[in-house]
Design a protein around this motif. Structure first.
Motif, PDB file in Angstrom:
ATOM      1  N   ASP A 359      24.235  32.966 -28.083  1.00  0.00           N
ATOM      2  CA  ASP A 359      22.812  32.840 -28.390  1.00  0.00           C
ATOM      3  C   ASP A 359      22.652  31.574 -29.224  1.00  0.00           C
ATOM      4  OD1 ASP A 359      20.175  32.993 -29.244  1.00  0.00           O
ATOM      5  OD2 ASP A 359      20.225  35.165 -29.522  1.00  0.00           O
ATOM      6  N   SER A 361      20.188  30.036 -30.161  1.00  0.00           N
ATOM      7  CA  SER A 361      19.107  30.028 -31.144  1.00  0.00           C
ATOM      8  C   SER A 361      19.599  30.401 -32.538  1.00  0.00           C
ATOM      9  CB  SER A 361      17.991  30.984 -30.710  1.00  0.00           C
ATOM     10  OG  SER A 361      18.390  32.343 -30.858  1.00  0.00           O
ATOM     11  N   VAL A 362      20.747  31.099 -32.598  1.00  0.00           N
ATOM     12  CA  VAL A 362      21.333  31.459 -33.897  1.00  0.00           C
ATOM     13  C   VAL A 362      22.752  30.889 -34.038  1.00  0.00           C
ATOM     14  CG1 VAL A 362      19.921  33.498 -34.353  1.00  0.00           C
ATOM     15  CG2 VAL A 362      21.976  33.711 -32.927  1.00  0.00           C
ATOM     16  N   ASP A 511      16.683  36.775 -41.842  1.00  0.00           N
ATOM     17  CA  ASP A 511      15.297  36.450 -41.523  1.00  0.00           C
ATOM     18  C   ASP A 511      14.883  37.091 -40.198  1.00  0.00           C
ATOM     19  OD1 ASP A 511      16.582  34.893 -39.586  1.00  0.00           O
ATOM     20  OD2 ASP A 511      16.280  33.024 -40.675  1.00  0.00           O
ATOM     21  N   ALA A 513      14.107  35.790 -37.307  1.00  0.00           N
ATOM     22  CA  ALA A 513      14.790  35.258 -36.118  1.00  0.00           C
ATOM     23  C   ALA A 513      16.188  35.856 -35.991  1.00  0.00           C
ATOM     24  CB  ALA A 513      14.866  33.731 -36.199  1.00  0.00           C
ATOM     25  N   GLY A 514      16.898  35.964 -37.112  1.00  0.00           N
ATOM     26  CA  GLY A 514      18.246  36.514 -37.075  1.00  0.00           C
ATOM     27  C   GLY A 514      18.264  37.972 -36.668  1.00  0.00           C
ATOM     28  N   ALA A 516      15.939  39.564 -34.961  1.00  0.00           N
ATOM     29  CA  ALA A 516      15.519  39.678 -33.562  1.00  0.00           C
ATOM     30  C   ALA A 516      16.695  39.392 -32.635  1.00  0.00           C
ATOM     31  CB  ALA A 516      14.364  38.715 -33.279  1.00  0.00           C
ATOM     32  N   ALA A 517      17.506  38.393 -33.002  1.00  0.00           N
ATOM     33  CA  ALA A 517      18.699  38.071 -32.208  1.00  0.00           C
ATOM     34  C   ALA A 517      19.696  39.222 -32.247  1.00  0.00           C
ATOM     35  CB  ALA A 517      19.342  36.786 -32.732  1.00  0.00           C
ATOM     36  N   ARG A 520      18.560  41.754 -29.809  1.00  0.00           N
ATOM     37  CA  ARG A 520      18.808  41.316 -28.429  1.00  0.00           C
ATOM     38  C   ARG A 520      20.254  41.582 -28.041  1.00  0.00           C
ATOM     39  NH1 ARG A 520      15.691  36.791 -29.969  1.00  0.00           N
ATOM     40  NH2 ARG A 520      17.540  35.464 -30.171  1.00  0.00           N
TER      41      ARG A 520
END
Length: 531
Positions: A359, A361-362, A511, A513-514, A516-517, A520
């Motif tokens: 991922d 994004s992270v 946070d 975003a973290g 949410a990842a 997922r």
């Protein structure tokens, strides 16, 4: 404590008792201690006495009255013997490792044979249960001074409150830093491949050398875990109560597979009063010895085990397993169930998915070319009410130009406190920090209390590594705190830095975003939030 005055290193030996007589008396004191604690008995005492006389270069035993004493450990007797032995030239007392090795050699004369230890352990396990067996084995390691309780007691420890609960902080003073003389001597030592590492079973009874500890007091007991041969031993410099190591029979690299999980579960099934976990099998996110497959455990409740579940999850394939994301700085999933096999199966789904998960994004990439980056750190304990409780922390060891030590490694701004890898023990919330922080922390407290100026920006300052941090502390607290408040402030701030270090090690940040990842990833592994 002793009931009679005895000669010690700070006093002249009594006129009617020369050094050899004093040593001979100490032999009898040590034998009496050994008999009291059942290290030696009956005719074994004669063998132990003759061995000690030989080591100490004594021609005959002491024949006078031996004082009555009541010691829990042999440390006081041994320290006196070591001082006299050094005066006699039996070892170089300017080299700390030689002193430690000679002490271990002395106590080695008092130890039961390996086969006797194994027989006693098995007998206790069969008749009185696993806790009785480990209680006896642990006590053996304490009274033989293999577990160095006097040195361990010098460690500095405290708790720090954080949003994740209390973290436990330890400044480790048990292992003295090497001076230049010792480093130079180590370089001159011929290379040796024996034992292959400090975990190999060949360490039992090993005499040691300048760059390898003596192990005459070291004993292990065999275990069968999921069909594989392992051994149980205790750590001589225990980081927590009954800190044990479970080592594979073979000197083979660390692995993190289904078999590994099965071995950990089998250990906890056999010793349900112990926590057991494993360092990851990759550099940076692993422990200090990746070359020898092993686990660590102990009779201890770690801060991580007190962490609460932040997000509850479920998987219809495992109805008997409770699952949740922990409120913990290092990303972790908790699985709870009475069925060992169901918990293992659910954990294996998570582990197998994580091995191939990316991922960007992270900043998580499973591989770079053929080089794997993803692995896990598992921690297991058993609860009478809930069953097996497994905390599984996904780890990633990727590096970048910005983070050459590791993206999920302590970041540079925290290296003044912690630069080393974050392994199993620290993932669980127990910080093992370098000894230098004892004096440095005291000096920083002096700055905050106005007792000393801030010299951290001056050339050659021992506080230079902390310069930016000290500036931030002065801005926050000023320089007029009382001594006690200044010391508390420094300790609290060290603990807060440790919490940030653990956050650095977390692959999914705290946070939005973290998290949410994280969800997922868990969905990909078959787990969805409980609605």
């Amino acid at each position: 404590m002793s009931n009679e005055m005895l000669p010690n290193a700070s006093q002249s030996t009594a006129p009617d008792m020369d050094r050899d007589q004093a040593l001979a008396l100490d032999v009898e004191r040590l034998l009496r201690f050994g008999k009291k604690h059942k290290l030696v008995r009956d005719l074994d005492i004669i063998v132990a006495r003759n061995t000690l006389l030989d080591i100490l270069g004594l021609s005959a035993p002491f024949e006078g009255t031996v004082p009555k004493e009541d010691f829990d450990t042999p440390t006081e007797i041994l320290e006196h013997m070591l001082d006299l032995s050094a005066e006699k030239g039996l070892f170089d007392n300017t080299v700390p490792q030689y002193r430690i090795n000679f002490e271990t050699r002395l106590m080695g004369a008092m130890m039961p044979r390996e086969s006797e230890v194994c027989k006693k352990f098995r007998k206790l396990y069969a008749k009185k249960g696993p806790q009785a067996a480990t209680d006896w084995f642990y006590d053996l390691c304490v009274v033989s001074n293999y577990i160095r309780t006097a040195q361990i007691a010098r460690n500095i420890q405290w708790d720090t409150k954080t949003p994740y609960g209390d973290l436990e902080i330890t400044i480790n003073l048990t292992k003295p830093e090497k001076d230049p003389k010792v480093i130079a001597m180590e370089r001159l030592q011929p290379k040796s491949g024996y034992p292959q590492c400090m975990l190999c079973k060949e360490n039992i009874g090993y005499a040691g050398r300048i760059n390898f500890p003596a192990r005459q007091t070291h004993r292990i007991v065999p275990l069968n875990l999921a069909g594989e041969q392992f051994y149980l031993q205790y750590s001589p410099y225990a980081y927590f109560h009954e800190h044990c190591i479970i080592l594979h029979d073979e000197h083979k690299p660390m692995e993190m597979t289904r078999q590994t999980l099965a071995e950990i579960f089998d250990f906890v099934a056999q010793f349900p009063h112990y926590t057991c976990g494993s360092n990851a099998d990759l550099p940076i996110v692993g422990g200090s010895i990746l070359s020898h497959s092993h686990f660590q455990g102990g009779r201890y409740v770690f801060p991580m085990q007190k962490a609460k579940i932040r997000t509850s999850l479920y998987n219809p394939r495992y109805p008997g397993v409770q699952v949740g994301i922990l409120n913990w700085p290092v990303s972790a999933v908790r699985l709870i169930g009475r069925s060992s096999q169901q918990v293992q199966n659910a954990a294996n789904d998570i582990m197998d998915t994580w091995r191939g998960w990316s991922d960007e994004s992270v900043d998580v990439l499973a591989k770079t070319g053929d080089t794997p980056h993803n692995t896990v750190t598992p921690i297991l304990h058993y609860d009478d009410d809930q069953g097996y409780i497994l905390d599984l922390a996904p780890r990633n060891n990727r590096t970048t130009e910005q983070y050459p030590d590791g993206i999920f490694h302590p970041h540079k701004e925290y290296h003044n406190i912690k630069k080393e890898n974050i392994g199993l023990i620290e993932v669980m919330g127990l910080a093992i920090l370098p000894a230098r922080l004892k004096d440095q922390g005291a000096a920083i407290a002096d700055i905050l209390s106005g007792k000393a100026p801030n010299t951290s920006r001056e050339e050659g300052s021992s506080l230079a590594i902390h310069a930016d941090w000290i500036d931030s502390l002065v801005a926050k607290y000023g320089t007029a705190l009382s001594h006690d408040k200044a010391e508390k402030a420094v300790r609290d701030e060290i603990g807060i830095v440790f919490s940030h270090v653990l956050e650095n090690a977390g692959v999914f940040k705290q946070d939005a975003a973290g998290q949410a990842a994280f969800l997922r990833f868990m969905k990909a592994a078959g787990f969805a939030p409980v609605k």
